[in-house]
Design an enzyme around this catalytic site. Structure first.
Site, PDB file in Angstrom:
ATOM      1  N   GLU A 122       1.008  -0.988  -0.020  1.00  0.00           N
ATOM      2  CA  GLU A 122      -0.265   0.069   0.017  1.00  0.00           C
ATOM      3  C   GLU A 122       1.045   1.293  -0.326  1.00  0.00           C
ATOM      4  O   GLU A 122       2.452   1.432   0.086  1.00  0.00           O
ATOM      5  CB  GLU A 122      -0.756  -0.227   1.352  1.00  0.00           C
ATOM      6  CG  GLU A 122      -2.032  -0.718   0.733  1.00  0.00           C
ATOM      7  CD  GLU A 122      -2.820  -0.891   2.422  1.00  0.00           C
ATOM      8  OE1 GLU A 122      -4.320  -1.968   2.378  1.00  0.00           O
ATOM      9  OE2 GLU A 122      -2.362  -0.251   3.838  1.00  0.00           O
ATOM     10  N   HIS A 244      -8.661   9.630   3.698  1.00  0.00           N
ATOM     11  CA  HIS A 244      -9.345   8.477   2.781  1.00  0.00           C
ATOM     12  C   HIS A 244      -8.656   9.053   1.402  1.00  0.00           C
ATOM     13  O   HIS A 244      -9.914  10.083   1.393  1.00  0.00           O
ATOM     14  CB  HIS A 244      -9.976   6.818   2.918  1.00  0.00           C
ATOM     15  CG  HIS A 244      -9.015   6.209   2.725  1.00  0.00           C
ATOM     16  ND1 HIS A 244      -9.302   5.758   0.729  1.00  0.00           N
ATOM     17  CD2 HIS A 244      -8.384   5.382   3.418  1.00  0.00           C
ATOM     18  CE1 HIS A 244      -8.791   4.677   0.482  1.00  0.00           C
ATOM     19  NE2 HIS A 244      -8.520   3.913   1.897  1.00  0.00           N
ATOM     20  N   ARG A 290      -0.895   8.781   1.560  1.00  0.00           N
ATOM     21  CA  ARG A 290      -2.598   9.626   1.733  1.00  0.00           C
ATOM     22  C   ARG A 290      -2.515  11.288   1.321  1.00  0.00           C
ATOM     23  O   ARG A 290      -3.346  11.705   0.771  1.00  0.00           O
ATOM     24  CB  ARG A 290      -3.235   8.741   2.637  1.00  0.00           C
ATOM     25  CG  ARG A 290      -4.021   6.815   2.359  1.00  0.00           C
ATOM     26  CD  ARG A 290      -3.865   6.596   3.717  1.00  0.00           C
ATOM     27  NE  ARG A 290      -3.976   5.109   3.416  1.00  0.00           N
ATOM     28  CZ  ARG A 290      -4.874   4.242   4.641  1.00  0.00           C
ATOM     29  NH1 ARG A 290      -6.112   5.106   5.646  1.00  0.00           N
ATOM     30  NH2 ARG A 290      -5.531   3.148   4.126  1.00  0.00           N
ATOM     31  N   HIS A 351     -11.289  10.101   7.675  1.00  0.00           N
ATOM     32  CA  HIS A 351     -10.709   7.869   7.252  1.00  0.00           C
ATOM     33  C   HIS A 351      -9.716   8.291   9.278  1.00  0.00           C
ATOM     34  O   HIS A 351     -10.279   7.916   9.467  1.00  0.00           O
ATOM     35  CB  HIS A 351     -10.350   7.937   6.579  1.00  0.00           C
ATOM     36  CG  HIS A 351      -9.812   6.397   6.575  1.00  0.00           C
ATOM     37  ND1 HIS A 351     -10.910   5.264   6.599  1.00  0.00           N
ATOM     38  CD2 HIS A 351      -8.388   5.675   6.972  1.00  0.00           C
ATOM     39  CE1 HIS A 351     -10.218   4.675   6.871  1.00  0.00           C
ATOM     40  NE2 HIS A 351      -8.667   4.504   7.046  1.00  0.00           N
ATOM     41  N   ARG A 386      -0.419   9.667   8.721  1.00  0.00           N
ATOM     42  CA  ARG A 386      -0.149   7.702   8.542  1.00  0.00           C
ATOM     43  C   ARG A 386      -0.050   6.806   7.844  1.00  0.00           C
ATOM     44  O   ARG A 386      -0.692   6.834   6.856  1.00  0.00           O
ATOM     45  CB  ARG A 386      -1.539   7.440  10.133  1.00  0.00           C
ATOM     46  CG  ARG A 386      -1.652   5.516   9.807  1.00  0.00           C
ATOM     47  CD  ARG A 386      -3.240   5.339  10.527  1.00  0.00           C
ATOM     48  NE  ARG A 386      -4.360   5.836   9.743  1.00  0.00           N
ATOM     49  CZ  ARG A 386      -4.857   4.300   8.994  1.00  0.00           C
ATOM     50  NH1 ARG A 386      -4.437   2.931   9.048  1.00  0.00           N
ATOM     51  NH2 ARG A 386      -6.085   4.775   7.803  1.00  0.00           N
TER      52      ARG A 386
END
Length: 538
Positions: A122, A244, A290, A351, A386
């Site tokens: 990811e 997100h 992100r 998110h 994060r």
């Protein structure tokens, strides 16, 4: 009539962190696990992607640590990152032992005749290190942990219990500071019951419901953060709210997150005309962290005046898509979107809450006897942004660490005496619940408009002015009427919103998830934003 209850350990929250702690504690302890709705209503159940961990021989602890530090934009606490990553393998092994059915890689047979687990990649990760259960990892983990908890005679699972406030020695006028329990609304009876405990754990999740558009379930209202603040705990880095990049954009699709693992397996972001755009914002394109992807999408939507962009994985084999992403495939199909043939309309949505209650490596807060774990806490792992799939890992590592710390203290801490009953003698039933609904909507709209992906001083000042007016209204309402779940959540959400706004106003730079047009540059020195309750929030 209200009731009194006693537990050795009271866990407020029934997600990954709370259940892990309960299952790791000795079985002779009486443990109460509170869920303010049904047990499966928390964020854990809806997590799709997986858990980041160093599991493959080609991966290293150093690589995972470095990726996390890079994603955190200079604000990660390296000791917290290293502590989490170094305990990742044992946490995954523990989950396997609990019966979590992680997806195996059918193509990689081991010498012993078994199969390796499939690892995906990811955004922000330099290796494939995300262990998962297809694209419904959270549901698989939650089911396994819940089955284990239900099989334990010492764990009491209590649904429809909404924590109102913590009970501390200070609040009772005593000389100490220790947390002694909590007042809890039983939605089945309408009464506020009293729970006494030797140890209290906040595992209530984050506060993304403070925003109008979110991938989170309805209960993500920052309850633990607000209760801890009122009890005297510091909070940290609440200006860092992760959006997100890819939530399904459809009028009937409420809060459906399209997992980042699609981009990890080659999905491309496209404009309405089909052009790709991420390569103009970052060399890593779709695999950028992100915050970069969310800002890029926000920029393109505003530049073109469009409602969404598109995530396209239709160039991959249809069977591959259906086997690796069955949840996304089926959910999109419900809305008439066949992801094997056409792109998915997506927008960013709130998110994850990167900040929270300040804790150490054992989950200790500033109040003795009170722990915070999972998204409620601020460990220093995530920094200013994060990295994908580190959050579930944090839940397991810190829950297990907190459980070990509690176990080591058992002989020193006795059960509190009988605590005062909740006083509802001066309140009446409300006939103006429309105020709650109106304030809830107003709060989430101005937080989205003024404290969202891109901020300015003026927007933050407007938000601060409005949240203070709301807090006054809510305080008056709370003082005069019986508590309800909606009122408790609104009170907590407004409190956390104010803390987020204050934190954002104190950061005079753009870093990670906090981006402001008035201070677009990043300062040379990275500092956490720590708020002290004794200074007040006014």
């Amino acid at each position: 009539m209200s009731q009194h209850y006693q537990h050795d350990v009271l866990v407020i929250g029934s997600g990954a962190a709370g259940l892990t702690l309960a299952l790791t504690l000795p079985e002779h302890l009486r443990i109460g696990v509170l869920s303010k709705g049904n047990l499966a209503n928390g964020s854990t159940f809806w997590a799709q992607g997986g858990v980041a961990a160093v599991l493959d021989d080609t991966d290293t602890v150093e690589s995972h640590v470095e990726d996390t530090l890079n994603s955190g934009a200079g604000l990660c606490r390296e000791d917290a990152v290293r502590f989490t990553v170094e305990h990742s393998r044992e946490a995954i092994q523990w989950l396997i032992e609990q019966g979590v059915p992680f997806t195996r890689d059918d193509e990689t047979a081991r010498e012993d005749g078994g199969f390796e687990f499939h690892l995906t990649r990811e955004g922000g990760h330099s290796h494939r290190r995300i262990i998962h259960a297809a694209d419904a990892t959270g549901a698989a983990i939650f089911k396994a942990l819940l089955d284990q908890a239900r099989a334990r005679h010492n764990i009491e699972l209590l649904e429809q219990r909404v924590a109102v406030d913590l009970i501390t020695e200070r609040k009772l006028g005593q000389s100490g500071q220790r947390c002694l329990g909590a007042y809890v609304l039983n939605r089945n009876t309408g009464e506020v019951d009293t729970y006494a405990a030797r140890f209290v754990i906040l595992a209530t999740g984050g506060a993304a419901k403070v925003y109008l558009y979110t991938s989170n379930p309805d209960g993500a209202c920052g309850d633990g953060i607000a209760m801890a603040w009122r009890a005297g705990c510091r909070v940290g880095n609440l200006e860092f709210n992760q959006f997100h990049p890819t939530c399904l954009y459809h009028p009937k699709a409420k809060s459906f997150l399209v997992t980042e693992a699609l981009r990890g397996e080659g999905a491309l972001l496209r404009l309405p005309n089909g052009d790709r755009f991420m390569q103009r914002f970052d060399a890593r394109a779709e695999l950028a962290p992100r915050d970069i992807v969310a800002r890029a999408i926000d920029h393109e939507m505003k530049r073109l005046g469009v409602d969404c962009v598109y995530l396209d994985i239709s160039h991959k084999d249809a069977n591959f898509i259906k086997s690796h992403f069955p949840t996304v495939y089926e959910r999109c199909l419900e809305f008439g979107i066949d992801i094997t043939r056409e792109p998915i309309p997506v927008v960013p949505a709130a998110h994850y809450t990167c900040g929270g209650v300040v804790v150490d490596q054992h989950g200790h807060t500033d109040v003795p006897g009170l722990y915070a774990i999972g998204e409620t806490s601020f460990t220093g792992l995530h920094g200013a942004n994060r990295m994908a799939s580190n959050s579930l890992l944090e839940c397991f590592v810190y829950a297990r660490s907190a459980a070990a710390d509690i176990t080591a203290q058992l002989e020193q801490i006795s059960m509190p005496g009988r605590l005062p009953t909740w006083d509802a003698s001066q309140v009446t039933d409300s006939d103006e619940d429309v105020i709650i609904a109106h304030n809830w909507d107003e709060l989430r709209r101005f937080m989205w408009d003024y404290v969202g992906i891109v901020r300015t001083n003026k927007r933050l000042q407007r938000a601060q002015h409005r949240v203070r007016l709301l807090l006054d209204e809510i305080d008056e309402f709370y003082s005069n009427y019986r508590v309800s779940r909606d009122l408790i959540e609104l009170r907590n959400l407004a409190q956390v919103a104010e803390l987020m706004i204050i934190s954002a106003m104190q950061r005079k730079e753009s870093r990670g998830l906090h981006y402001t047009l008035d201070y677009p540059e990043q300062l040379a020195e990275a500092k956490d934003t720590i708020l002290q309750p004794r200074l007040g929030a006014n």
